[in-house]
Design a protein around this motif. Sequence first.
Motif, PDB file in Angstrom:
ATOM      1  N   THR A  15       0.816  -1.154   0.076  1.00  0.00           N
ATOM      2  CA  THR A  15      -0.065  -0.155  -0.034  1.00  0.00           C
ATOM      3  C   THR A  15       0.932   1.217   0.031  1.00  0.00           C
ATOM      4  O   THR A  15       1.793   1.357   0.646  1.00  0.00           O
ATOM      5  N   PRO A 110     -10.345  -1.286   2.755  1.00  0.00           N
ATOM      6  CA  PRO A 110     -10.334  -2.166   1.642  1.00  0.00           C
ATOM      7  C   PRO A 110     -10.765  -1.558   0.625  1.00  0.00           C
ATOM      8  O   PRO A 110     -10.460  -1.893  -0.517  1.00  0.00           O
ATOM      9  N   THR A 111     -11.367  -0.097   0.522  1.00  0.00           N
ATOM     10  CA  THR A 111     -11.885   0.588  -0.528  1.00  0.00           C
ATOM     11  C   THR A 111     -11.889   2.121  -0.178  1.00  0.00           C
ATOM     12  O   THR A 111     -11.968   2.534   1.111  1.00  0.00           O
ATOM     13  N   TYR A 136     -12.916  -5.407  -0.573  1.00  0.00           N
ATOM     14  CA  TYR A 136     -11.696  -5.123  -1.463  1.00  0.00           C
ATOM     15  C   TYR A 136     -11.943  -5.974  -3.034  1.00  0.00           C
ATOM     16  O   TYR A 136     -11.729  -5.128  -3.971  1.00  0.00           O
ATOM     17  N   PRO A 142     -10.439  -0.742  -5.089  1.00  0.00           N
ATOM     18  CA  PRO A 142     -10.155  -1.079  -4.049  1.00  0.00           C
ATOM     19  C   PRO A 142      -8.563  -0.367  -3.215  1.00  0.00           C
ATOM     20  O   PRO A 142      -7.935   0.496  -3.968  1.00  0.00           O
ATOM     21  N   SER A 144      -6.616  -1.293   0.166  1.00  0.00           N
ATOM     22  CA  SER A 144      -5.442  -2.262   0.583  1.00  0.00           C
ATOM     23  C   SER A 144      -6.191  -3.614   1.396  1.00  0.00           C
ATOM     24  O   SER A 144      -7.201  -3.541   1.943  1.00  0.00           O
ATOM     25  N   LYS A 145      -5.462  -4.524   1.298  1.00  0.00           N
ATOM     26  CA  LYS A 145      -5.809  -5.880   2.260  1.00  0.00           C
ATOM     27  C   LYS A 145      -4.945  -5.716   3.544  1.00  0.00           C
ATOM     28  O   LYS A 145      -4.931  -6.742   4.302  1.00  0.00           O
TER      29      LYS A 145
END
Length: 164
Positions: A15, A110-111, A136, A142, A144-145
């Motif tokens: 990220t 996530p978004t 996500y 999106p 990040s996870k």
Amino acid sequence: MRPDYALSIPGTKETILTPARVQGEEVTFLKKDEIARLKLDLDSIRRVTAASARAVLAKLKPEYVRDKKGVIIYALLASDSPATASAVLAPDFADRFADTFGPDILVAIPTRYRIYVYPALASHFQDTANLVLGDYEISGYPVSKEVFRITPNGLQAVGKFSER
């Protein structure tokens, strides 16, 4: 979708942060030449970001989610604004949740439109992996996870959601 100008986040593997201009639903990432032309340095970018993020945060109302025993396990901040994710950059973001979660919090982004907030102490953020990863995966935007700690110096990556 890698922007021309990006700032790193300590501990992250995937990220980045990038300055952007948000006007209505339109998001425009600032390019290196535009930043140079406007004579923006990192301090000025951070000042503008802090003010903008504080304004975004002020418009968001957290929805608290509880477990079977009635204990709050996370808060969800969501809106239709593409600037929603930037709220985590507000200097007073952690303060907003201190009474509920304590001074140390974690966030998942996530978004552009959703932020999950967890207490760092005794957190069960991984229990929400399916929700966060689902957001996500279906998002056209999106973010990040990864999971981040909010620190006085900004975001710090502390982990990543994994499929369950």
